[in-house]
Design an enzyme around this catalytic site. Sequence first.
Site, PDB file in Angstrom:
ATOM      1  N   TYR A 148       0.898  -1.070  -0.002  1.00  0.00           N
ATOM      2  CA  TYR A 148       0.145  -0.052   0.035  1.00  0.00           C
ATOM      3  C   TYR A 148       0.728   1.214   0.044  1.00  0.00           C
ATOM      4  O   TYR A 148       0.191   2.281  -0.319  1.00  0.00           O
ATOM      5  CB  TYR A 148      -1.005   0.155   1.376  1.00  0.00           C
ATOM      6  CG  TYR A 148      -2.096  -0.651   0.972  1.00  0.00           C
ATOM      7  CD1 TYR A 148      -2.107  -2.232   0.953  1.00  0.00           C
ATOM      8  CD2 TYR A 148      -3.515  -0.204   1.064  1.00  0.00           C
ATOM      9  CE1 TYR A 148      -3.315  -2.915   0.682  1.00  0.00           C
ATOM     10  CE2 TYR A 148      -4.653  -0.992   0.736  1.00  0.00           C
ATOM     11  CZ  TYR A 148      -4.384  -2.406   0.515  1.00  0.00           C
ATOM     12  OH  TYR A 148      -5.602  -3.165   0.470  1.00  0.00           O
ATOM     13  N   LYS A 205       2.981 -15.185   3.192  1.00  0.00           N
ATOM     14  CA  LYS A 205       2.875 -16.109   1.897  1.00  0.00           C
ATOM     15  C   LYS A 205       4.556 -16.391   1.977  1.00  0.00           C
ATOM     16  O   LYS A 205       5.071 -15.871   0.810  1.00  0.00           O
ATOM     17  CB  LYS A 205       2.226 -15.333   0.871  1.00  0.00           C
ATOM     18  CG  LYS A 205       2.263 -16.231  -0.551  1.00  0.00           C
ATOM     19  CD  LYS A 205       1.278 -17.418  -0.463  1.00  0.00           C
ATOM     20  CE  LYS A 205       1.666 -18.313  -1.714  1.00  0.00           C
ATOM     21  NZ  LYS A 205       0.985 -19.586  -1.483  1.00  0.00           N
ATOM     22  N   ASP A 238      -3.420 -18.531   1.297  1.00  0.00           N
ATOM     23  CA  ASP A 238      -4.318 -19.357   0.458  1.00  0.00           C
ATOM     24  C   ASP A 238      -5.000 -20.323   1.201  1.00  0.00           C
ATOM     25  O   ASP A 238      -6.157 -20.463   1.188  1.00  0.00           O
ATOM     26  CB  ASP A 238      -3.326 -19.832  -0.855  1.00  0.00           C
ATOM     27  CG  ASP A 238      -2.156 -20.607  -0.398  1.00  0.00           C
ATOM     28  OD1 ASP A 238      -1.580 -20.469   0.730  1.00  0.00           O
ATOM     29  OD2 ASP A 238      -1.493 -21.212  -1.404  1.00  0.00           O
ATOM     30  N   ASP A 262      -6.454  -7.074   4.000  1.00  0.00           N
ATOM     31  CA  ASP A 262      -7.820  -6.491   3.276  1.00  0.00           C
ATOM     32  C   ASP A 262      -8.648  -7.405   2.628  1.00  0.00           C
ATOM     33  O   ASP A 262      -9.831  -7.482   2.799  1.00  0.00           O
ATOM     34  CB  ASP A 262      -7.275  -5.415   2.263  1.00  0.00           C
ATOM     35  CG  ASP A 262      -8.439  -4.981   1.457  1.00  0.00           C
ATOM     36  OD1 ASP A 262      -9.457  -4.482   2.002  1.00  0.00           O
ATOM     37  OD2 ASP A 262      -8.196  -5.080   0.154  1.00  0.00           O
ATOM     38  N   ASP A 266     -12.752  -9.101   3.902  1.00  0.00           N
ATOM     39  CA  ASP A 266     -13.840  -8.992   2.873  1.00  0.00           C
ATOM     40  C   ASP A 266     -14.469 -10.496   3.107  1.00  0.00           C
ATOM     41  O   ASP A 266     -15.586 -10.805   2.933  1.00  0.00           O
ATOM     42  CB  ASP A 266     -13.704  -8.978   1.523  1.00  0.00           C
ATOM     43  CG  ASP A 266     -13.899  -7.214   1.075  1.00  0.00           C
ATOM     44  OD1 ASP A 266     -13.919  -6.581   2.241  1.00  0.00           O
ATOM     45  OD2 ASP A 266     -14.256  -6.800   0.169  1.00  0.00           O
TER      46      ASP A 266
END
Length: 368
Positions: A148, A205, A238, A262, A266
């Site tokens: 970001y 990750k 994942d 983020d 959701d």
Amino acid sequence: MGRARTRLCYLFGVSLKKKIAILPGDGIGKEVIPQAIRALEAVGAPLEFTSFDWGADRYLTDKTTVPPDGFAMLGRDFDAILLGAFGDPRVPTNIHAKEILLGMRVEMDLYANVRPVRLLDGRLCPLKGVEAKDIDFVVVRENTEGVYGDVGGVFKKGTADEVAIQEDINTRKGVERVVRYAFEYAANHLRLDGSPRQNVLMCDKSNAMTHAGGLWQRVFKQVGSEHPQFKCEHMYVDALCMQMVRDPRQFDVIVTNNMFGDIITDLAAGLQGGLGMAASGNIHPGKTSMFEPVHGSAPPIAGKNIANPFGAILTAAMMLRHLGLGAEAEKIEAAVLAALLAKKTTVDIGGTLGTREAGEWVAQRVGA
Ligand code: NAD
Ligand code: IPM
Ligand code: MN
């Protein structure tokens, strides 16, 4: 409060009320934030509101995104910020959202984005056999770094040889403070059923992004070793997405970077009944912090009085708790729960009410 004290405060110009900056923003932000304010007024919390028009309309009028000194003023003059959402199709670059929302997170150093994931009513979860008590976790999202930071650039733009680079910034200081925050959150926040939190999971990750992941792994191990009362866990992002849908009961406190945070929040909002139900706080302990629903400005449903105001109302409750007004926060949360049980809700979660009517029902319940 005694009259004499009130009078003294008046004489010396000291307000006993917490000062709240209101930034409704764009789209449904302008519809849900008034409902959150209604609940705050109904609960009788000692608050004083000041509204700011930062957003797409202002930007399109005078090209202002953040007025000069804007963030310094918010930090200096306010106890907390309640924000709606930013994003408007008339500003395709999204420059105002970037400068206001992402700018605020970075400039005000609101490094911990706390996103509680609670299923208030089992009927809202799309998963089979999941009851309200099964989902009660929190995602602590790093909020000032990662991809970001917008560090990077484009080379040979528009040609067949074009190169676009988007750097992923991870600093020792940035990772360590958010990981520490997650452990402290776990220590200081009980589960809804009153039991203590038991595990902190770091999501990354690191099998593919070895440099950044390596730092997160080392910091998590070190900070975890200072908190032996918690079980420290790890999942690749994942695999975590799969587990969140397969068995969300296993999660307690999750800490992760800006982008993974983020995305997974959701997904987690989907478990709670959708984006209209999810609350968040952008926090720097001891500094003016900002509270916003997780959802965006939802342009297709904006202006139709159909947006769910509960995410914003629950966000207002989160802000109250942060300000030390826990009893008032509980009243608002109880009223939202009552609305869900009575199906006094907007259509996205199975009711028939409009945004204003659902907000009105909650406010009346709060004040009853
Ligand atoms: P969105 O959250 O606005 O909408 C995603 C989906 O959820 C849509 O189907 C929408 O109708 C639904 N939804 C969202 N909030 C709802 C509510 N309260 N009640 C009922 N349904 C709701 O995300 P998007 O469509 O990806 O983005 C729209 C704009 O919002 C973009 O400009 C985006 O950048 C911006 N955005 C801003 C913020 C923020 O300011 N915090 C957060 C996310 C997205
Ligand atoms: C959020 C939003 C923002 C983010 C967008 C609007 C930049 O999706 O608050 O979750 O990615 O942080
Ligand atoms: Mn988001």
